[in-house]
Design an enzyme around this catalytic site. Structure first.
Site: not given
Ligand code: XIL
Length: 301
Positions: A234, A205, A127
């Site tokens: 994820e 996500h 990130e």
């Protein structure tokens, strides 16, 4: 195949989940995890705050618990994450400059060395890009200099030459988004200059603010064309019923359409295990029953 891992294996791919160490003695949880998944990510236990709670004092018990559970059940492990602006230990949060750069590199080296030979792929940096504008996220690590990411990758390669090294991020799924372009340009530059990077992780996500994009397959293909593996790291999808089931099937179909998309990890086992405080974004309900999204995922594999 009659399980996610068996079905994924038919095309040489893996199907994984995030695991929380403290849930492994919940037999509903661990039996589903053992039956369905063959790639394991520690949900929190290998992060910076967990593994280096005080400087130069490393703590591997929870991470090792997950690693050992996975390996003793014949599963591989994705390492997550060596360097990140979030979930830093308190001592690191207020560090800066050369002191922080050296502490970060020492962390990468020590943790990757501890797990040497046992990790399929590391999320080396997590990130690091800003949500808008296509540039880097401001963070204490970024303020040590733009080259902090490549320095982390070089340290990880030196510590564990056998692990694939990934850059991992969210909101990089839609090809038209500036953040996606920013990460793409970094990976392109790393490949051109020989910075050791092997894979790009797409957290994926999906929710109303960042929905599954119709150009997801294009994004995966374009990154793969740079010569990296792409992994869905994820996955969770807000919603329910047939609409959610269809989106899961679309994600699986997109991965299967891209040769370099080597596997999919969902971020938790049951809806009740999700990091999302509300919602039902996973493949099993709170009682461990298979949802429509499970069946559509299995059928798409
Ligand atoms: C989340 C965990 O699921 C939570 O238990 C924790 O409180 C916060 O972090 N992106 C990532 C993951 O890379 O590490 C995050 O995991 C979810 C978002």
């Amino acid at each position: 195949g009659s399980t996610l891992q068996a079905a994924a294996s038919e095309s040489g791919r893996y199907f994984g989940t995030a695991i929380a160490a403290f849930k492994l003695n919940d037999s509903t949880y661990s039996s589903i995890a053992n039956r369905e998944f063959n790639m394991i990510t520690a949900e929190n236990e290998m992060k910076m705050d967990a593994t280096e709670p005080s400087q130069n004092n490393f703590s591997y018990s929870s991470g090792d618990q997950i690693l050992n559970w996975a390996r003793s059940n014949g599963k591989r492990v994705r390492g997550h994450a060596l360097a990140w602006h979030s979930q830093q230990p308190g001592w690191m949060q207020n560090m800066s400059g050369t002191q922080l750069r050296n502490a970060m590199l020492n962390h990468v080296t020590q943790v990757a060395t501890h797990y040497k030979g046992k990790i399929y792929a590391w999320d080396v940096v997590n990130e690091a890009y800003a949500d808008s504008g296509g540039g880097r996220r401001d963070s204490n690590l970024q303020r040590t200099g733009d080259d902090w990411i490549e320095a982390a990758f070089r340290a990880a390669r030196a510590a564990d030459p056998g692990a694939k090294l990934c850059y991992n991020d969210y909101n990089t799924d839609n090809w038209t988004w500036a953040k996606t372009q920013g990460v793409y340009n970094m990976v392109k530059d790393f490949k051109a200059r020989g910075v050791p990077i092997d894979c790009v992780g797409f957290q994926s996500h999906f929710n109303s603010g960042s929905p599954y994009p119709s150009n997801y397959r294009t994004t995966l293909q374009n990154f793969a064309a740079l010569g990296v593996e792409v992994q869905i790291t994820e996955l969770d999808i807000e919603g329910s019923g047939q609409q959610q089931a269809q989106t899961y099937a679309n994600v699986v179909a997109d991965c299967l359409a891209v040769k370099a998309c080597t596997g999919i990890t969902v971020w938790g086992v049951r809806d009740s295990d999700s990091w999302r405080s509300s919602g039902t974004p996973l493949l099993f309900d709170g009682s461990g029953n298979k949802k429509a999204a499970y069946t559509s995922t299995l059928d798409a594999l």
